[in-house]
Design a protein around this motif. Structure first.
Motif, short mmCIF file in Angstrom:
data_model
loop_
_atom_site.label_atom_id
_atom_site.label_comp_id
_atom_site.label_asym_id
_atom_site.label_seq_id
_atom_site.Cartn_x
_atom_site.Cartn_y
_atom_site.Cartn_z
N GLY A 83 0.79 -1.23 0.00
CA GLY A 83 0.00 0.00 0.00
C GLY A 83 0.82 1.27 0.00
O GLY A 83 0.34 2.33 0.41
N THR A 84 2.05 1.19 -0.48
CA THR A 84 2.94 2.37 -0.42
C THR A 84 2.78 3.30 -1.63
O THR A 84 3.50 4.29 -1.72
N THR A 85 1.87 2.99 -2.52
CA THR A 85 1.57 3.91 -3.62
C THR A 85 0.35 4.73 -3.24
O THR A 85 -0.75 4.21 -3.09
N VAL A 86 0.58 6.00 -3.05
CA VAL A 86 -0.50 6.92 -2.65
C VAL A 86 -0.65 7.97 -3.74
O VAL A 86 0.19 8.88 -3.87
N VAL A 87 -1.67 7.85 -4.55
CA VAL A 87 -1.93 8.78 -5.65
C VAL A 87 -3.31 9.40 -5.44
O VAL A 87 -4.30 8.68 -5.30
N TYR A 132 2.21 10.92 -3.32
CA TYR A 132 2.88 11.28 -2.07
C TYR A 132 3.85 10.19 -1.64
O TYR A 132 3.50 9.01 -1.60
N ILE A 133 5.07 10.59 -1.31
CA ILE A 133 6.08 9.66 -0.77
C ILE A 133 6.59 10.26 0.54
O ILE A 133 7.24 11.31 0.55
N GLY A 134 6.29 9.60 1.64
CA GLY A 134 6.65 10.11 2.97
C GLY A 134 8.01 9.59 3.43
O GLY A 134 8.34 8.42 3.24
N ALA A 135 8.78 10.48 4.06
CA ALA A 135 10.10 10.13 4.57
C ALA A 135 10.13 10.25 6.09
O ALA A 135 9.29 10.94 6.68
N THR A 136 11.11 9.60 6.72
CA THR A 136 11.26 9.67 8.17
C THR A 136 12.71 9.87 8.60
O THR A 136 13.06 9.63 9.74
N PHE A 137 13.56 10.31 7.68
CA PHE A 137 15.00 10.37 7.96
C PHE A 137 15.35 11.39 9.04
O PHE A 137 16.39 11.28 9.69
N LEU A 138 14.48 12.39 9.25
CA LEU A 138 14.79 13.40 10.26
C LEU A 138 14.74 12.84 11.68
O LEU A 138 15.33 13.42 12.60
N ASP A 139 14.06 11.73 11.87
CA ASP A 139 14.08 11.09 13.19
C ASP A 139 15.49 10.63 13.54
O ASP A 139 15.88 10.65 14.71
N MET A 224 6.61 2.78 3.77
CA MET A 224 6.61 4.01 2.98
C MET A 224 7.97 4.69 3.08
O MET A 224 8.52 5.19 2.08
N SER A 225 8.52 4.70 4.28
CA SER A 225 9.84 5.29 4.48
C SER A 225 10.90 4.57 3.66
O SER A 225 11.80 5.19 3.09
N GLU A 226 10.79 3.26 3.57
CA GLU A 226 11.71 2.47 2.74
C GLU A 226 11.56 2.85 1.27
O GLU A 226 12.55 2.88 0.52
N THR A 227 10.34 3.13 0.85
CA THR A 227 10.09 3.56 -0.53
C THR A 227 10.84 4.85 -0.82
O THR A 227 11.43 5.02 -1.89
N PHE A 228 10.80 5.78 0.14
CA PHE A 228 11.55 7.02 -0.03
C PHE A 228 13.05 6.73 -0.13
O PHE A 228 13.74 7.29 -1.00
N GLU A 229 13.55 5.89 0.75
CA GLU A 229 14.98 5.59 0.77
C GLU A 229 15.45 4.97 -0.54
O GLU A 229 16.58 5.20 -0.98
N LYS A 230 14.59 4.20 -1.17
CA LYS A 230 14.95 3.54 -2.43
C LYS A 230 14.76 4.45 -3.64
O LYS A 230 15.17 4.11 -4.75
#
Length: 271
Positions: A83-87, A132-139, A224-230
């Motif tokens: 479910g990591t594709t959010v359009v 939308y692609i969500g990231a979490t790297f700032l944590d 979703m965070s992994e999707t951003f990383e890739k």
């Protein structure tokens, strides 16, 4: 006194002294055994406590467990792997604007505050869709878990509706609620729910609140965070269309004003 009585008295005295020494020796032995026993118990307790402490340190956090989860609960209104594709947008829109954001990112907040409403109007008009692609790297960079927790809450909003997702995202980035990058306020479920109460579709929404508190979409947020990383994207905010970045007048960063955004999106739609 006779010599016989004197000798007997001496023998009795020596016997009493011997008996007393034996009793004392037994007491000393017992005391040493008790001290050794207590010491052993103390050492075992320390070792046990140390082992428990090490086990707790090595125990995966809830977010690590979510990351490793084999069964991912994805929100409604998603597609693709986990479910990591959010359009979001009208199916008739021919092009898609990719939007990469981290909920704690201050520049993402500036972008949303300046251009977010324009994007939403364009999507409603069918000019393009938003992916939308969500990231979490700032944590990791700033310390904490607010990016992950906010992304999970966005998943709960998306489960309600795409419009609730967009409105909630705008609220998270609003000047009233968006914290400083170093302030991990989004880690607090109560704070996320407080923000949600400013969104019509989420105000008092018990199902949404339960999903936030239960971390229903924690594993989805990690995927979703992994999707951003890739994705190869190096920072947020990043806007792309047809694989090409949309930039402002500096030719490097995302357009941060409505005028710059309109210029960039018009060129991208023609390209």
């Amino acid at each position: 006194m006779s010599k016989r009585n004197s000798q007997a008295n001496k023998s009795a005295a020596r016997e009493r002294l011997r008996a007393e020494r034996e009793r004392q020796a037994k007491k000393d032995k017992t005391r040493r055994q008790i001290i050794v026993g207590v010491s052993v118990v103390g050492v075992l307790a320390i070792v046990g406590a140390g082992t428990w402490g090490i086990m707790q340190l090595n125990k995966p956090s809830s977010w690590e467990a979510a990351k490793d989860a084999k069964n991912v609960t994805a929100p409604k209104n998603t597609s693709g792997d986990n479910g990591t594709t959010v359009v979001i947008g009208k199916p008739t829109a021919k092009k898609t604007l990719e939007l990469y954001e981290d909920s704690r990112c201050p520049i993402c907040g500036t972008l949303e505050q300046a251009v977010g409403e324009t994007m939403h109007k364009d999507v409603d008009a069918g000019k393009y869709k938003i992916k939308y692609i969500g990231a979490t790297f700032l944590d990791n960079a700033a310390g904490g878990e607010g990016s992950k927790n906010a992304l999970s809450a966005l998943g709960a909003a998306l489960d309600v509706s795409p419009q609730a997702f967009l409105d909630y995202k705008s609220a998270l980035y609003s000047p009233k609620f968006h914290p400083e990058e170093t302030d991990d306020k989004f880690k607090d479920d109560a704070y996320l729910i407080k923000i949600a109460d400013t969104v019509e579709a989420l105000k008092g929404n018990k199902a949404f609140q339960k999903d936030v508190k239960d971390g229903t979409y924690d594993s989805w947020a990690m995927k979703m965070s992994e999707t951003f990383e890739k994705s190869g994207v190096q920072g947020t905010p990043t806007l792309k269309m047809d694989g090409k970045p949309l930039t402002g007048s500096d030719g490097k960063n995302a357009p941060m004003t409505v005028a710059e955004f309109n210029t960039a999106i018009t060129a991208a739609l023609k390209g």
